[in-house]
Structures are given as C-alpha cells and as structure tokens.
Design a protein around this motif. Structure first.
Motif, short mmCIF file in Angstrom:
data_model
loop_
_atom_site.label_atom_id
_atom_site.label_comp_id
_atom_site.label_asym_id
_atom_site.label_seq_id
_atom_site.Cartn_x
_atom_site.Cartn_y
_atom_site.Cartn_z
N VAL A 1 -5.48 14.27 -11.84
CA VAL A 1 -5.97 13.34 -10.50
C VAL A 1 -7.23 14.19 -9.92
N GLN A 2 -8.06 13.35 -9.79
CA GLN A 2 -9.38 13.50 -9.25
C GLN A 2 -9.29 13.78 -7.73
N ALA A 3 -10.30 14.57 -7.09
CA ALA A 3 -10.24 14.68 -5.80
C ALA A 3 -10.46 13.28 -5.10
N GLY A 4 -9.78 12.72 -3.92
CA GLY A 4 -9.83 11.58 -3.61
C GLY A 4 -9.35 10.47 -4.28
N GLU A 5 -8.77 10.61 -5.39
CA GLU A 5 -8.10 9.63 -6.18
C GLU A 5 -6.80 9.21 -5.65
N SER A 6 -6.53 7.95 -6.03
CA SER A 6 -4.92 7.20 -5.65
C SER A 6 -4.36 7.26 -7.18
N TYR A 7 -3.30 7.91 -7.33
CA TYR A 7 -2.95 7.62 -8.62
C TYR A 7 -1.44 7.25 -8.62
N GLY A 8 -0.99 6.27 -9.34
CA GLY A 8 0.47 5.77 -9.24
C GLY A 8 1.23 6.17 -10.32
N ILE A 9 2.53 6.62 -9.97
CA ILE A 9 3.33 6.56 -10.94
C ILE A 9 4.71 5.75 -10.94
N VAL A 10 4.93 4.98 -11.94
CA VAL A 10 6.08 4.00 -11.90
C VAL A 10 7.07 4.12 -12.98
N LEU B 1 5.72 -2.58 -8.07
CA LEU B 1 4.33 -2.70 -8.78
C LEU B 1 3.43 -3.50 -8.26
N GLY B 2 3.87 -4.16 -7.06
CA GLY B 2 2.68 -4.86 -6.09
C GLY B 2 2.17 -3.91 -5.40
N VAL B 3 2.89 -2.87 -4.64
CA VAL B 3 2.07 -1.77 -4.18
C VAL B 3 1.37 -1.06 -4.89
N VAL B 4 1.62 -0.65 -6.30
CA VAL B 4 0.56 0.06 -7.16
C VAL B 4 -0.67 -0.81 -7.23
N ALA B 5 -0.30 -2.01 -7.44
CA ALA B 5 -1.89 -2.82 -7.54
C ALA B 5 -2.71 -3.12 -6.62
N GLN B 6 -2.14 -2.75 -5.25
CA GLN B 6 -3.04 -2.83 -4.21
C GLN B 6 -3.74 -1.51 -3.64
N PRO C 1 -6.57 2.74 -15.83
CA PRO C 1 -6.98 2.34 -14.63
C PRO C 1 -6.15 1.12 -14.30
N VAL C 2 -5.91 0.96 -12.78
CA VAL C 2 -5.04 -0.20 -12.51
C VAL C 2 -5.26 -1.46 -12.99
N ARG C 3 -6.69 -1.86 -12.97
CA ARG C 3 -6.83 -3.23 -13.48
C ARG C 3 -6.66 -3.37 -14.94
N ALA C 4 -6.93 -2.20 -15.71
CA ALA C 4 -6.47 -2.61 -17.00
C ALA C 4 -5.25 -2.67 -17.43
N ILE D 1 2.68 -9.39 1.74
CA ILE D 1 3.13 -9.44 0.35
C ILE D 1 2.32 -8.49 -0.45
N PRO D 2 2.64 -7.41 -0.99
CA PRO D 2 2.02 -6.80 -2.14
C PRO D 2 1.99 -7.62 -3.40
N VAL D 3 0.76 -8.15 -3.42
CA VAL D 3 0.82 -9.07 -4.99
C VAL D 3 0.69 -8.11 -6.18
N ALA D 4 1.30 -8.44 -7.28
CA ALA D 4 1.03 -7.42 -8.44
C ALA D 4 0.04 -7.91 -9.24
N ASP D 5 -1.24 -7.99 -8.65
CA ASP D 5 -2.36 -8.42 -9.27
C ASP D 5 -3.65 -7.64 -8.51
N PRO D 6 -4.35 -6.62 -9.08
CA PRO D 6 -5.39 -5.90 -8.25
C PRO D 6 -6.31 -6.85 -8.00
N ASP D 7 -6.82 -8.13 -8.64
CA ASP D 7 -7.74 -8.95 -8.36
C ASP D 7 -7.14 -10.02 -7.70
#
Length: 674
Positions: free
Chosen positions: A32-41, A208-213, A231-234, A594-600
C-alpha cells in the motif's frame, strides 16, 4: 518509484490450540502506497480481520505470525513495536467505554505521548471533533456514548483514531448497519480526512458498492489467500478470478429488477481452515474446477498492468461462470388487498424525568395510509427513527396502534396485541428479524423453534408428522437435514437466518414481515437469502413487508415502496415510479447516498446535515424541513405539506409542485438509476 508505506511479504498467520496449529493466512503479499486507499473484500471467514489483527499485532494468545514479514514505513513490524497505525472497528460501542465521557476517552490518546498534559489533550480532542464535523464539540465532550446516535459514535471512534496522527488507518466494516445517509456522510468524511492528512487506508468491507466509490485498488481474499488484485476500475470492469466474478453476481444493480435478472449466489460454504483444499482454495465451490490442474498449487499471474490473478484458467473461454443469471420468475402481486393501513398512528407513552414529571408522548407513526397486495413485496424504507419497526410491531401485535385502522382479513388488528388475537391471526403474520442470534435459543437445537410453531398452531400432530414437516421446512429453505439437531452456535450466519425463515414459514403465514433480514450478511449469503424468499413467495403466494435501508436491494426486490420519515409517509408508489423523477427531496437524498457498485457511475451528491428531529417534539410544518436541501421558505416550517398525486399510485408529500421537482431532478447526469 517510491517505496510503499506498507509492504506485506509472504505473510503466514497461524492459530495454535489443543488440537494443533491451524493456518489462517498461508502466504500473503501486497503493498500500500502512502495516501492510497486499498480495499479488501471477501466473505466472512476469509481472513480479512485476521490480516488487520496481524498488522496491529493483536492476534491474541493463540495467534502468531509464523512466517514472512510486514514492513511499515521502513521498519519490520514483526520485530518492532508498531507506530503510526490506527484502527476503526465495525461496532463503535465495542470501542467506547460506557462509563466515561467522550472527552475523557479522547484525551487518553494524546496523553500517551510524553509531555502532553490533560489540558492540551482536551484541546486536541475538541479540535478533532470539529474536524470530523460533529457540531458543538464542547457539548459532545460532556456526553456519554449512550447519549449519541450510531453515526455520531462512529465519528467519535474515527476522531479517536486520528488523534494518534496515523500514516495508515485500518477500517474494519466501519459503516455496516448504518443508514445509507449516515454511511455516505462517514465515507465522505473519511475521504476528506485522507486527502487532508495524506493518510493511507485499508478498507475491509463486504459492500462492493463502497469499495467502488472509495478505493484506488482492491484485493480479493479467499481462505487467507489474495486470489485477485487490481485497480478498482479494472476489477469492476473485467474481474478475472471465478470467485470475484461470483461476488459481483451477488450485488444488486439499480438498472435491474427481480423480473429482469437474478442474483447468482456462490454454492456451498468456505471450507474449514483445518481442511484447506490442495491447490486452488476456491476449487470445491468453482464451476470451472479442472481435476489434475486446479488441485495443484496455483501461482500468481500478472495479466496486465497491476492486475494479478491466482487462477490457471482465467483466460480460457467458458472456463468460469459469467456473472449473470436468468430471472427466477418471481411472484406478481394480485389485485387483492390483504393489508390496509388507514390514518394509522402509534403513540408511545412513558414517564418523564424529574420531580412531578408528566407523562411523555412519543409519536412513532402518524397517519400512515398504504396497502399491501397478495403475493407482492411492499418495501418500507427510511433512516433509523423513521417509524418502520414501530409499524412492524403494531402489525405483529407487539404494540397496539393509537388511532386509525390497520385492516387484515376484514378485521382491524391494529388495536389488538398478541394476547387479544386468535391463533389463526397470530399464525397469519410472522416476522424474520435482522439478527437471527437474538431469535434462536442457543441451548436448543435448530429444529426446536420449528417444532414449537407446529405444535402451538396445531399444524402437525404426532411425532412422525411433526418430524416429516420439519424435514420439509429444512428442504424449503435449502438446509441439510443433518443440521436439525445442531445448536445455533454450530451454524453460519446465513444458515441461522434460513432457520429463522423456516420458523416463520412453519406457521403458513399470509404476511411475512422481514425487518432488515440481510443487512449484516455477506453479499453472497444476502443473494441466497433474497433468492430463497422470492422462490418461497412465488410458491406460497405470501405477501412480504420488507423493511430495509438498502435502496439498491429494495429496487431489485420490491413491487411497491413506502418512504417514511419521522413516523410519516413522505412518498410511496410502484417501484418503477419511485426510482424515477420526480422524487420527494428526502427520497432524492436517500437515492444519492446509495453506494453504486460501479467506479464510473455518475451520481448527484446530496448529504443531509443534522439529525432527525425528536418524535416527542414534532415540527408543525413539514417534518423534513430542518434538513431539506430544497426548502423553499417559512411555509415548509409552519404549514403541513399537501399530498400530491403524480398518477399510478405515486404520491409525494411536499410543498414543491410536482413539475418543479421533476425539472430540478432531471438535470444532466444527476441520477443513474434507470
């Protein structure tokens, strides 16, 4: 490239007991890089929380790091005391001392630093409370935890973690169980604080909606292994591991309903840590399992930039199941009305405090009017304190209504509690609660509550008939009959909820009241429970009242939706009409949270400020006026709003004309729900 803030290298975690060692994490590596947000599901039991405990060096007496190393800010945590890492837990009540004021608890953190006195510590505590956007920090400092709401307590726990000036903040399901609006506010707060302090985040969640956002990169864990990382989008665009794809197939999407698609739950359960399968850990549950290939050790493979997957068949066409499923052919509601509330109100009366205190009246429900049709799903949504569960208590006979009518089967059952209802009326309305542990007796077998219902209502007589009916009910909820004599402690959360559903259906109800039945479950278990309810409903033609704060799930499941706020119906209508403009401003805020499970995904961002007013002192005008982002003036504060009919049974309680609401809410890309 700069060195990562956190580097986990070939980590192995074991737990030692009387029967020997059990490996919880066999060989885990990520950075994990400094300042990065890393999700674990991943599902429960996949090692997510064990990983966080290893990072915090809180594995307890039986746990230990048996191999590998953890590098944090250049130091090996396995050989040194951790510094610069703080953690926010899922349940703030478990992190706060009920006997101490908030100020005293916060001040303890900076006072751990040599040279920091109590006055300076209290000053820092006041400032951090302001930073987490809690109004009137001085007053908050003097409160005890029980005097605060769930969202406020979670902000206090975040403030406590930030007082340690962490470079890395670990978040273990910090918004599970919170209302959608509170969850959105907490997530916004975390993102803002991350940007301000350049704090790195490790975010554990099953949402997963929270992770996407909120996340930049995501790691998918299964049985202690990192089976995919990207990466979250990939990850959301092209999930490659079969486990990831199956998780994605369990997530409700606002573009689909129960009539267009069905969830695709993962079959089976994660195996015991003591019986780890050879080769791919997901093999026993994978449709693409290939004997002779998948039962051998599987190496990591980097498929493209920063996208890792641990599956030898990920690139083979048709080797893994696509994340889609045919609809279940769910029930359609009839024209027959089985339940009708007409101006129903519920008032709780209790003694006030102080000398010569008068009785206090709390208005839990105010003039509720709506209908439920046979074979349909009526969803009731709103924040905590909106009166949803109070209505459920009246319907179930746990508390009588105070005014109006609640008609079921031609009889007003609202004024009659369980002691006044007939056995047939009691059997006809059954409940499934949020927490099955609170409804199952830990000292009895799982079949005991089913047998009790069958005997109480005379639905089966004689040991042979009762045993056969219990078997049928276990088959109905897809539970192995071998679990009949097991105690609840031996069952998973999803299995216990299935027992609770079987108990409810044992009475052959006409109405099933489901009060947040899946909010605390993994997405795969949630998908299985929802599919199960729909299958049973289609077969039994049962009417379901589904109480929830998850509007994405409501969109998938419901036929008709009622939106409540402070005991009042703000909006109601068919699910298709309710999720398209015009909305009541309160519904609009709920949808935007609503946390939508779509980063875009493009969403409007409407964040409600302040708390719901007290039901003891209800505002004279619109109940939502004090928090409404579309308030139009004093009329909202002083005059009750009119009920506006938009057609097809869609009603909105608001001073703003329907056409004006529609124009305000259909601006470019404001919502993505259709």
């Amino acid at each position: 490239m700069t060195s990562p803030l956190l580097s986990v290298e070939n980590l192995r975690v074991e737990y030692h007991g009387a029967s020997g060692a059990v490996t919880a994490i066999p060989d885990l590596s990520f950075a994990v890089q400094a300042g990065e947000s890393y999700g674990i599901v991943g599902e429960s039991g996949c090692g997510k929380s064990t990983l966080l405990m290893a990072l915090m060096q809180h594995l307890g007496r039986t746990g230990r790091i048996a191999g590998g190393r953890i590098l944090f800010d250049g130091a090996d945590l396995t050989a040194a005391t951790r510094r610069g890492i703080a953690m926010v837990y899922q349940d703030p009540n478990a992190a706060l001392n009920p006997t101490m004021t908030i100020g005293s608890q916060l001040a303890e953190v900076p006072m751990l630093v040599p040279g920091v006195g109590k006055r300076e510590a209290l000053d820092r505590a006041r400032q951090i409370l302001a930073d987490v956007q809690l109004p009137n920090p001085e007053r908050v400092m003097a409160r005890y935890p029980h005097q605060m709401s769930g969202g406020q307590k979670q902000r206090v726990v975040i403030a406590m973690a930030l007082l340690a000036n962490p470079k890395l903040l670990l978040l273990d399901e910090p918004t599970t169980g919170l209302d959608a609006t509170v969850e959105a506010a907490i997530l916004d707060l975390i993102s803002e604080l991350r940007a301000r302090h350049n704090t790195a985040l490790i975010y554990i969640t099953h949402n997963l909606g929270v992770v996407a956002q909120v996340c930049d990169r995501v790691g998918v864990m299964y049985l202690g292994d990192l089976v995919e990382e990207a990466p979250v989008r990939a990850l959301f665009a092209t999930p490659k591991h079969p486990y990831t794809r199956r998780l994605m197939a369990c997530v409700p999407h606002l573009g689909s309903t129960k009539h267009s698609t069905s969830f695709l739950p993962i079959p089976g359960q994660p195996p015991s840590l003591a019986r780890r399968p050879p080769g791919c850990p997901f093999g026993p549950r994978c449709d693409g399992f290939a004997p002779g290939r998948c039962d051998h050790p599987v190496p990591d493979e980097t498929t493209e930039a920063d996208h890792r997957v641990r599956c030898i068949r990920w690139a083979e066409p048709g080797a893994t199941l696509a994340a889609s499923a045919a609809p279940l052919a769910p029930s359609l509601p009839d024209d027959e009305v089985v339940l009708k509330a007409a101006d129903m109100s519920t008032v709780y009366t209790f003694a006030g405090s102080g000398f010569r205190a008068r009785k206090v009246r709390l208005l839990a429900n105010a003039g509720l009017s709506f209908e439920a049709h046979k074979g349909g799903v009526l969803a009731i949504v709103g924040e905590s304190g909106s009166g949803k569960s109070s209505f459920a208590r009246v319907l179930s006979g746990l508390y009588p209504s105070s005014d109006g009518t609640l008609a079921f089967g031609g009889v007003d059952v609202g004024r009659r509690d369980v002691t006044q209802r007939t056995a047939a009326e009691l059997a006809a309305i059954q409940m499934v609660f949020q927490n099955p542990d609170a409804t199952l007796n830990p000292s009895h077998s799982t079949e005991f509550p089913l047998r009790r219902v069958l005997k109480k209502f005379g639905l089966a007589k004689g040991e042979r008939a009762i045993s056969a009916e219990v078997d049928r009910l276990f088959d109905l909820v897809r539970l192995p009959r071998g679990l009949r004599r097991q105690r609840p402690s031996r069952l998973s959360g999803g299995q216990k909820q299935r027992v609770a559903i079987a108990r409810a259906f044992a009475a052959q109800p006409q109405i099933l009241v489901a009060d947040e039945p899946v909010s605390a479950l993994d997405v795969s278990v949630q998908a299985a429970i929802v599919n199960l309810l729909l299958q049973i409903q289609a077969d039994k033609r049962t009417t379901i009242l589904f109480i929830s704060h998850d509007l994405a799930l409501v969109h998938h499941l419901a036929d008709h939706v009622v939106v409540m706020y402070l005991g009042k119906v703000m909006e109601q209508g068919p699910v298709g009409r309710l999720f398209a403009p015009p909305f009541h401003p309160y519904t609009e805020a709920l949808l935007s949270a609503i946390p939508v499970a779509d980063p875009d995904a493009v969403q409007s961002r409407i964040r409600l400020k302040g708390d719901i007013p007290s039901p003891i002192d209800v505002p004279p005008g619109c109940r939502f006026a004090s928090r409404c982002p579309r308030r139009i003036g004093d009329i909202c504060d002083t005059i009750p709003p009119p009920l506006r009919d938009t057609g097809e049974g869609h009603e909105i309680l608001c001073h703003i004309p329907v056409m004006t609401l529609s124009e305000l809410q259909t601006k470019k890309n404001e919502f993505v729900f259709n």
